[in-house]
Design a protein around this motif. Sequence first.
Motif, PDB file in Angstrom:
ATOM      1  N   ASP A  60     -26.591  -0.275  47.362  1.00 25.90           N
ATOM      2  CA  ASP A  60     -25.953  -1.389  46.662  1.00 25.90           C
ATOM      3  C   ASP A  60     -25.031  -2.173  47.583  1.00 25.90           C
ATOM      4  OD1 ASP A  60     -27.155  -1.173  44.152  1.00 25.90           O
ATOM      5  OD2 ASP A  60     -25.798   0.426  43.542  1.00 25.90           O
TER       6      ASP A  60
ATOM      7  N   GLU B 172     -30.320  -2.176  40.910  1.00 31.40           N
ATOM      8  CA  GLU B 172     -30.874  -3.045  39.872  1.00 31.40           C
ATOM      9  C   GLU B 172     -32.347  -3.336  40.127  1.00 31.40           C
ATOM     10  OE1 GLU B 172     -31.012  -7.652  38.464  1.00 31.40           O
ATOM     11  OE2 GLU B 172     -29.857  -7.065  40.237  1.00 31.40           O
ATOM     12  N   GLN B 173     -32.689  -3.691  41.382  1.00 31.21           N
ATOM     13  CA  GLN B 173     -34.087  -3.953  41.719  1.00 31.21           C
ATOM     14  C   GLN B 173     -34.941  -2.702  41.513  1.00 31.21           C
ATOM     15  OE1 GLN B 173     -33.378  -5.069  45.765  1.00 31.21           O
ATOM     16  NE2 GLN B 173     -33.231  -7.266  45.315  1.00 31.21           N
TER      17      GLN B 173
ATOM     18  N   LYS C  36     -26.763  -4.396  36.735  1.00 28.46           N
ATOM     19  CA  LYS C  36     -26.580  -5.617  37.520  1.00 28.46           C
ATOM     20  C   LYS C  36     -25.126  -6.073  37.473  1.00 28.46           C
ATOM     21  CE  LYS C  36     -27.858 -10.508  37.702  1.00 28.46           C
ATOM     22  NZ  LYS C  36     -27.750 -10.556  39.171  1.00 28.46           N
TER      23      LYS C  36
ATOM     24  N   ASP D 289     -23.058  -5.994  40.977  1.00 29.16           N
ATOM     25  CA  ASP D 289     -22.739  -7.312  41.516  1.00 29.16           C
ATOM     26  C   ASP D 289     -21.267  -7.460  41.826  1.00 29.16           C
ATOM     27  OD1 ASP D 289     -25.239  -8.296  41.545  1.00 29.16           O
ATOM     28  OD2 ASP D 289     -25.043  -9.586  39.792  1.00 29.16           O
TER      29      ASP D 289
END
Length: 473
Positions: A238, A281-282, A304, A308
């Motif tokens: 991340d 998230e991906q 996400k 983020d």
Amino acid sequence: MSKDFIGYYQPSKDDFADLWKNGTIIIDANVLLNLYRYPASARDDMLRVFEKFKGKLWLPHQAMLEYQENRLGVIADQRVKFRGVKKLIYDTQDNFRNKLEELQLRKRSNIDPDKYLKSLNDIYKQFEVELDNLFNGQMDVSDEDEIRIQIMELLGENIGECPFDQKWLDDICKEGEQRYLQRIPPGYKDNEKSQGGEPCHHCGGLSFERKYGDLIMWFEIIEYAKQNSLDKIIFLTDDNKGDWFWNVDSDGKKTIGPKPFLVNEIHRKSNVKLFYMYTTEQFIKYAKEKLQFQVKPESIKQIKEATDKKIPFVIEPSGIPSTLKIGVPTIRDILSEDVENSLKRNVFDWLVSTFPCDNITDNTSHFDIVRISSDDHIFGYDFKGIGYLAQRSLDSLLIDYYYIAARYKLHGWNIIIPVSSSHFYMDTLIRRLKKDNIPDNVVISIVRPSSGSEYKTVYMLGSSSNCDWVYKP
């Protein structure tokens, strides 16, 4: 195709299918630490996805060391943020009540504010009860850590061994000095890790220099791939800074994949033929698609929102009135890389020339630039797109400020927003912000390009705008 340029090409559809079926999944420390930041339902979904890959997971020793070193701090941070939200409730109530009193509605109109205040207070009390319940269920640093237990069960013995001697680590750090000067990935954006804290982790009788942590982990991954004849690797991280991922500005930031240099290097130094990287998230989105795995859309959204953010925090919304569902928003938003770098250079150079005796560091964990004065006062400088304040309320800004001011003993926070000379939203933004009470020691600076790559401050909001620490060339 020359193998020298393999990093500039995406794997084919068949390659991706092979990678997901047969690849080894290597996990970064931040992926594990973010599990503590997710709501319980999102965390459970993420752990169930990992369970599908049990036996194929591997955690580098460096990642395990960073996870263990930072775990308690992340747990403590979550509890601090609950108190920040609670303070926001009290302050918002008081501010609203005071504003109504200033209007003297009982004397000058037929509006009776009391019944509206009672309804509003009932909602706030309901929210506060729910918040207290969530806080009481939040893990504390001395509690048994069920999340860590689950992580260890998933990994089993698939954790990297401690490097065999200090020389191996010292050689990496020596090479890292030259790589960072040339901005060779990974890790060159982590130079500040030697500032404001312990410069080294210590484990197994060895010293691990923190600012070279990403590079140590990367060399460990390459060594593990060589020793185990791995040919397919998915790296899950991340850390979406530009020293891991290949980001391109095309109507906003687009992530293409891993940095081409990284793909080329692991191809050159090991037997790896397929190497790809995902954020959490991906990864969970593709796991849902490729494994036909049941993942709640809300979980993907919450992951996400958390990943983020630089200081992420999400409150589980169950039971909270819909009018008061809150997720504390991001501390910093990413501008296009060219604009951010250009503006950052301007501000950094201005700070260095204006405060030659101060310690000034960029690319820090929670601020774009940090200045520590000779009397140990700390000032943060962040760069935002103009949409940052268009999408946020003052209350959101307050949550950020109350938390970071307490957490980092901050004396000033300067939010710097670049706009074009004719940006249609700027006047509207200024008019709206004039109505808000900017917290003490927070200044919002709006800047425009003046000549070449130079910027000029055209407007400032905040009671501290005349202080010397504010960017105003």
